[in-house]
Design a protein around this motif. Structure first.
Motif, PDB file in Angstrom:
ATOM      1  N   ASP A  59     -54.145   6.058 150.084  1.00  0.00           N
ATOM      2  CA  ASP A  59     -54.882   7.094 151.110  1.00  0.00           C
ATOM      3  C   ASP A  59     -54.016   7.780 151.894  1.00  0.00           C
ATOM      4  O   ASP A  59     -54.296   8.419 152.671  1.00  0.00           O
ATOM      5  N   ASN A  60     -52.830   7.743 151.442  1.00  0.00           N
ATOM      6  CA  ASN A  60     -51.775   8.472 152.151  1.00  0.00           C
ATOM      7  C   ASN A  60     -51.047   9.836 151.330  1.00  0.00           C
ATOM      8  O   ASN A  60     -50.993   9.723 150.225  1.00  0.00           O
ATOM      9  N   ALA A  61     -50.711  10.911 152.000  1.00  0.00           N
ATOM     10  CA  ALA A  61     -50.104  11.936 151.406  1.00  0.00           C
ATOM     11  C   ALA A  61     -48.661  12.250 152.058  1.00  0.00           C
ATOM     12  O   ALA A  61     -48.479  11.753 153.116  1.00  0.00           O
ATOM     13  N   LEU A  62     -47.789  12.502 150.985  1.00  0.00           N
ATOM     14  CA  LEU A  62     -46.210  12.847 151.428  1.00  0.00           C
ATOM     15  C   LEU A  62     -46.315  14.179 151.205  1.00  0.00           C
ATOM     16  O   LEU A  62     -46.424  14.858 150.130  1.00  0.00           O
ATOM     17  N   VAL A  63     -45.328  14.931 152.265  1.00  0.00           N
ATOM     18  CA  VAL A  63     -45.451  16.578 152.245  1.00  0.00           C
ATOM     19  C   VAL A  63     -43.783  16.550 152.326  1.00  0.00           C
ATOM     20  O   VAL A  63     -43.210  16.068 153.312  1.00  0.00           O
ATOM     21  N   VAL A  64     -42.968  17.318 151.434  1.00  0.00           N
ATOM     22  CA  VAL A  64     -41.704  17.411 151.477  1.00  0.00           C
ATOM     23  C   VAL A  64     -41.413  18.871 151.330  1.00  0.00           C
ATOM     24  O   VAL A  64     -41.695  19.443 150.526  1.00  0.00           O
ATOM     25  N   TYR A  65     -40.756  19.387 152.263  1.00  0.00           N
ATOM     26  CA  TYR A  65     -40.233  20.844 152.620  1.00  0.00           C
ATOM     27  C   TYR A  65     -38.800  21.155 152.492  1.00  0.00           C
ATOM     28  O   TYR A  65     -38.265  20.829 153.530  1.00  0.00           O
ATOM     29  N   PRO A  66     -38.092  21.209 151.321  1.00  0.00           N
ATOM     30  CA  PRO A  66     -36.923  21.355 151.373  1.00  0.00           C
ATOM     31  C   PRO A  66     -36.258  22.716 151.850  1.00  0.00           C
ATOM     32  O   PRO A  66     -36.999  23.739 151.433  1.00  0.00           O
ATOM     33  N   LEU A  67     -35.117  22.624 152.370  1.00  0.00           N
ATOM     34  CA  LEU A  67     -34.415  24.180 152.792  1.00  0.00           C
ATOM     35  C   LEU A  67     -33.184  24.170 152.421  1.00  0.00           C
ATOM     36  O   LEU A  67     -32.692  23.108 151.728  1.00  0.00           O
ATOM     37  N   LYS A  68     -32.252  25.007 152.970  1.00  0.00           N
ATOM     38  CA  LYS A  68     -30.819  25.185 152.412  1.00  0.00           C
ATOM     39  C   LYS A  68     -30.240  23.881 152.818  1.00  0.00           C
ATOM     40  O   LYS A  68     -29.281  23.299 152.165  1.00  0.00           O
ATOM     41  N   LYS A  69     -30.162  23.821 154.436  1.00  0.00           N
ATOM     42  CA  LYS A  69     -29.194  22.630 154.583  1.00  0.00           C
ATOM     43  C   LYS A  69     -29.880  21.514 155.097  1.00  0.00           C
ATOM     44  O   LYS A  69     -29.348  20.386 155.538  1.00  0.00           O
ATOM     45  N   CYS A  70     -31.319  21.117 154.965  1.00  0.00           N
ATOM     46  CA  CYS A  70     -31.914  20.136 155.372  1.00  0.00           C
ATOM     47  C   CYS A  70     -33.461  20.241 154.617  1.00  0.00           C
ATOM     48  O   CYS A  70     -33.642  21.044 154.025  1.00  0.00           O
ATOM     49  N   ALA A  88     -40.057  16.071 156.099  1.00  0.00           N
ATOM     50  CA  ALA A  88     -41.035  15.350 155.264  1.00  0.00           C
ATOM     51  C   ALA A  88     -41.871  14.504 156.167  1.00  0.00           C
ATOM     52  O   ALA A  88     -41.571  14.210 157.344  1.00  0.00           O
ATOM     53  N   ALA A  89     -43.245  14.407 155.639  1.00  0.00           N
ATOM     54  CA  ALA A  89     -44.241  13.840 156.917  1.00  0.00           C
ATOM     55  C   ALA A  89     -45.056  13.005 155.894  1.00  0.00           C
ATOM     56  O   ALA A  89     -45.394  13.317 154.639  1.00  0.00           O
ATOM     57  N   VAL A  90     -45.620  12.071 156.349  1.00  0.00           N
ATOM     58  CA  VAL A  90     -46.599  11.207 155.722  1.00  0.00           C
ATOM     59  C   VAL A  90     -47.920  11.165 156.619  1.00  0.00           C
ATOM     60  O   VAL A  90     -47.764  10.906 157.925  1.00  0.00           O
ATOM     61  N   GLY A  91     -49.002  11.296 156.170  1.00  0.00           N
ATOM     62  CA  GLY A  91     -50.147  11.003 156.811  1.00  0.00           C
ATOM     63  C   GLY A  91     -51.319  10.789 156.055  1.00  0.00           C
ATOM     64  O   GLY A  91     -51.286  11.015 154.808  1.00  0.00           O
ATOM     65  N   PRO A  92     -52.586  10.672 156.367  1.00  0.00           N
ATOM     66  CA  PRO A  92     -53.672  10.576 155.650  1.00  0.00           C
ATOM     67  C   PRO A  92     -54.077  11.681 154.546  1.00  0.00           C
ATOM     68  O   PRO A  92     -53.674  12.851 154.945  1.00  0.00           O
ATOM     69  N   LYS A  93     -54.412  11.258 153.453  1.00  0.00           N
ATOM     70  CA  LYS A  93     -54.679  12.045 152.317  1.00  0.00           C
ATOM     71  C   LYS A  93     -55.647  13.402 152.792  1.00  0.00           C
ATOM     72  O   LYS A  93     -55.327  14.555 152.367  1.00  0.00           O
ATOM     73  N   GLY A  94     -56.624  13.043 153.663  1.00  0.00           N
ATOM     74  CA  GLY A  94     -57.460  14.056 153.975  1.00  0.00           C
ATOM     75  C   GLY A  94     -56.795  15.086 154.978  1.00  0.00           C
ATOM     76  O   GLY A  94     -57.768  16.172 155.149  1.00  0.00           O
ATOM     77  N   ASN A  95     -55.645  14.802 155.603  1.00  0.00           N
ATOM     78  CA  ASN A  95     -54.972  15.756 156.614  1.00  0.00           C
ATOM     79  C   ASN A  95     -53.906  16.468 155.702  1.00  0.00           C
ATOM     80  O   ASN A  95     -53.120  17.228 156.479  1.00  0.00           O
ATOM     81  N   GLN A  96     -53.802  16.446 154.441  1.00  0.00           N
ATOM     82  CA  GLN A  96     -52.793  16.934 153.652  1.00  0.00           C
ATOM     83  C   GLN A  96     -52.584  18.749 154.110  1.00  0.00           C
ATOM     84  O   GLN A  96     -51.465  18.983 154.297  1.00  0.00           O
ATOM     85  N   GLY A  97     -53.723  19.468 154.232  1.00  0.00           N
ATOM     86  CA  GLY A  97     -53.636  20.886 154.217  1.00  0.00           C
ATOM     87  C   GLY A  97     -53.149  20.940 155.770  1.00  0.00           C
ATOM     88  O   GLY A  97     -52.311  22.092 155.778  1.00  0.00           O
ATOM     89  N   GLN A  98     -53.544  20.291 156.642  1.00  0.00           N
ATOM     90  CA  GLN A  98     -52.936  20.408 158.001  1.00  0.00           C
ATOM     91  C   GLN A  98     -51.533  19.945 157.884  1.00  0.00           C
ATOM     92  O   GLN A  98     -50.513  20.622 158.719  1.00  0.00           O
ATOM     93  N   LEU A  99     -51.093  18.801 157.370  1.00  0.00           N
ATOM     94  CA  LEU A  99     -49.677  18.427 157.220  1.00  0.00           C
ATOM     95  C   LEU A  99     -48.767  19.722 156.760  1.00  0.00           C
ATOM     96  O   LEU A  99     -47.734  19.989 157.096  1.00  0.00           O
TER      97      LEU A  99
END
Length: 114
Positions: free
Chosen positions: A73-84, A87-98
């Motif tokens: 029931d969890n979602a992982l969101v990863v946003y890679p940048l140049k130097k860093c 990443a965040a984990v939260g309820p799958k239903g909140n993926q858009g907000q994440l």
């Protein structure tokens, strides 16, 4: 602003900011990863299995620069940048907000050269 502030995502149960080498700079909640796990997370790709705090998430999609993973029931969101990366984990239903929340911090960091 401390690095932990970049992890203060209201929709996330845990989050982190780390260098592309996997060195953790800040976190929210019970985020645990080794430097090696962080380096793999920084190079996320579709189909990869990534361990976060002892749970393996499968990266199932990419939209723009953001990768999405799931485990139960969890979602992982990863946003890679140049130097860093963020990443965040939260309820799958909140993926858009994440995605929206992590994107705001990523935009700020990107403008700062990160």
């Amino acid at each position: 602003m401390s690095w932990d502030a970049y992890c203060n995502l209201p929709s996330a149960t845990m989050a982190c900011i780390a260098g592309v080498d996997g060195t953790q700079w800040g976190k929210k909640g019970d985020w645990k990863m080794t430097k090696d796990e962080g380096a793999k997370l920084a190079k996320a790709s579709q189909g990869s299995m990534l361990p976060i705090s002892g749970v393996k998430y499968m990266i199932v999609n990419k939209s723009g620069d953001v990768f999405f993973g799931i485990k139960g029931d969890n979602a992982l969101v990863v946003y890679p940048l140049k130097k860093c990366f963020l990443a965040a984990v939260g309820p799958k239903g909140n993926q858009g907000q994440l995605i929206e929340e992590i994107g705001k911090f990523a935009d700020s960091l990107s403008k700062g050269g990160y």
